[in-house]
Design an enzyme around this catalytic site. Structure first.
Site, PDB file in Angstrom:
ATOM      1  N   THR A  54      -3.623   5.653   4.141  1.00  0.00           N
ATOM      2  CA  THR A  54      -2.253   6.029   3.709  1.00  0.00           C
ATOM      3  C   THR A  54      -2.428   6.894   2.505  1.00  0.00           C
ATOM      4  O   THR A  54      -1.147   7.861   2.263  1.00  0.00           O
ATOM      5  CB  THR A  54      -1.659   4.836   3.480  1.00  0.00           C
TER       6      THR A  54
ATOM      7  N   LYS B 134       0.858  -1.226  -0.085  1.00  0.00           N
ATOM      8  CA  LYS B 134      -0.159   0.107  -0.122  1.00  0.00           C
ATOM      9  C   LYS B 134       0.664   1.357   0.051  1.00  0.00           C
ATOM     10  O   LYS B 134       0.459   2.214  -0.450  1.00  0.00           O
ATOM     11  CB  LYS B 134      -0.759  -0.131   1.181  1.00  0.00           C
TER      12      LYS B 134
END
Length: 345
Positions: free
Chosen positions: A249, A192
């Site tokens: 994120t 990610k």
């Protein structure tokens, strides 16, 4: 309550030490910087990494690794992935009793292409810990430090050890789930960061929400595609350590990967971005590893490869985006592997 050593006094290590301290454990927070240990012990603050947060009195900082790990029941590794081998090699000569070993580092080692748990297993004898536990999920250190509601996952091939880690950390503001898919949990947390770099680049180019939504969604497809080829359960990527970690994120200025990508999108050079950040940007190193993995396994990862070319082949951000937008036609929905095709998504 038990004694727990947290190795790594950056923002995430300090935040996890705070959670353990709130749970009344005796916490030994190890740093390789003597002056940082002195600051924490004298002021109960770690201003550089967790600004404005007073640390519980249960936390004592150590510069001496041997003293930090003496008689602890658990060790939590929260150093940058590039330091995992070195710290484990030090532990091998200093640790003389069995512990629960938990790592909370998110990355893949370039060249060896090992997940963090695999690096640990190569460097530390299993009789010192049994099986590795990984802790991962959508969790900004700043928000954990402020005791904002946060939910994470712990995973291990040994369910009893995962439950022990769950018991160590869980409290009213820090909820912990268990998941047996350690491959998927580790890969989701590592990969990610690549997509977060891309989201920051998109925002730096002022491309707006449509572009970022597409990037996150197609980035998740890439993560699941590679993860499935490595033995992960695709359903893991629909959970906290997949889409959950992606959302947090890719959409927040708390994220150092997003911030680094944002600067790259604004035209800064990689070396200048890393100097300006002053902290490790795991996504840069992981992009190299994922690029190698995709080539080795024959897995199509156009976003990852585009970001790789931007980072390491001096491609311009706009050119990378244009190349992605002008790829050949394809289907959005991919078929699941046969053993999962009858499960409900």
């Amino acid at each position: 309550m038990g004694k727990v050593a947290v190795l790594g006094a950056g923002s995430w290590g300090t935040a996890l030490a705070l959670v353990l301290g709130d749970n009344q454990h005796e916490v030994r927070l190890w740093t390789h910087r003597k002056e940082q240990a002195k600051e924490i012990n004298e002021t109960h603050m770690n201003e550089r990494y967790l600004k404005g947060i007073e640390l519980p009195k249960q936390i004592t900082a150590y510069h001496d690794l041997q003293k930090a790990i003496n008689d602890v029941e658990a060790i939590v590794l929260v150093v940058p992935t590039k330091a995992i081998r070195e710290v484990c090699q030090q532990l091998k000569g200093l640790l003389h009793h069995k512990v629960t070993l938990i790592h909370a580092s998110k990355g893949i080692e370039p060249d060896s292409l090992k997940r963090v748990s695999e690096v640990i297993e190569e460097e530390l004898p299993k009789d010192l810990y049994g099986e590795v536990v990984v802790l991962s999920g959508p969790s900004h250190a700043e928000e954990v430090g402020a005791r904002h509601p946060t939910t994470v996952t712990v995973s291990s091939t040994d369910e009893t050890l995962a439950q022990h880690a769950q018991d160590l950390f869980i409290n009213e503001s820090f909820r912990v789930y268990t998941n047996p898919d350690i491959v998927g949990v580790e890969l989701g947390g590592a990969l990610k960061n690549i997509i977060a770099l891309g989201a920051g680049i998109s925002d730096g180019l002022d491309y707006g929400d449509n572009a970022k939504a597409a990037l996150i969604t197609r980035g998740l497809a890439e993560i699941a595609r590679l993860g499935s080829s490595m033995g992960a359960n695709p359903l893991t990527f629909a959970g906290l350590t997949g889409v959950g970690d992606l959302i947090v994120t890719c959409t927040s200025s708390h994220s150092r990967n997003w911030r680094a990508g944002h600067l790259l999108g604004k035209g800064y050079k990689l070396e200048d971005v890393l100097d300006q950040m002053g902290m490790v940007v795991e996504g840069v190193r992981t992009t190299k590893a994922a690029h190698q993995l995709s080539a080795e396994r024959g897995i199509e990862m156009p976003i990852t490869n585009g970001i790789y070319n931007l980072l390491f082949n001096q491609k311009k951000p706009k050119d990378v985006v244009d190349q992605l937008m002008n790829r050949g036609k394809t289907h959005e929905v991919e078929e699941l592997p046969d053993d999962l095709s009858n499960q409900t998504l």
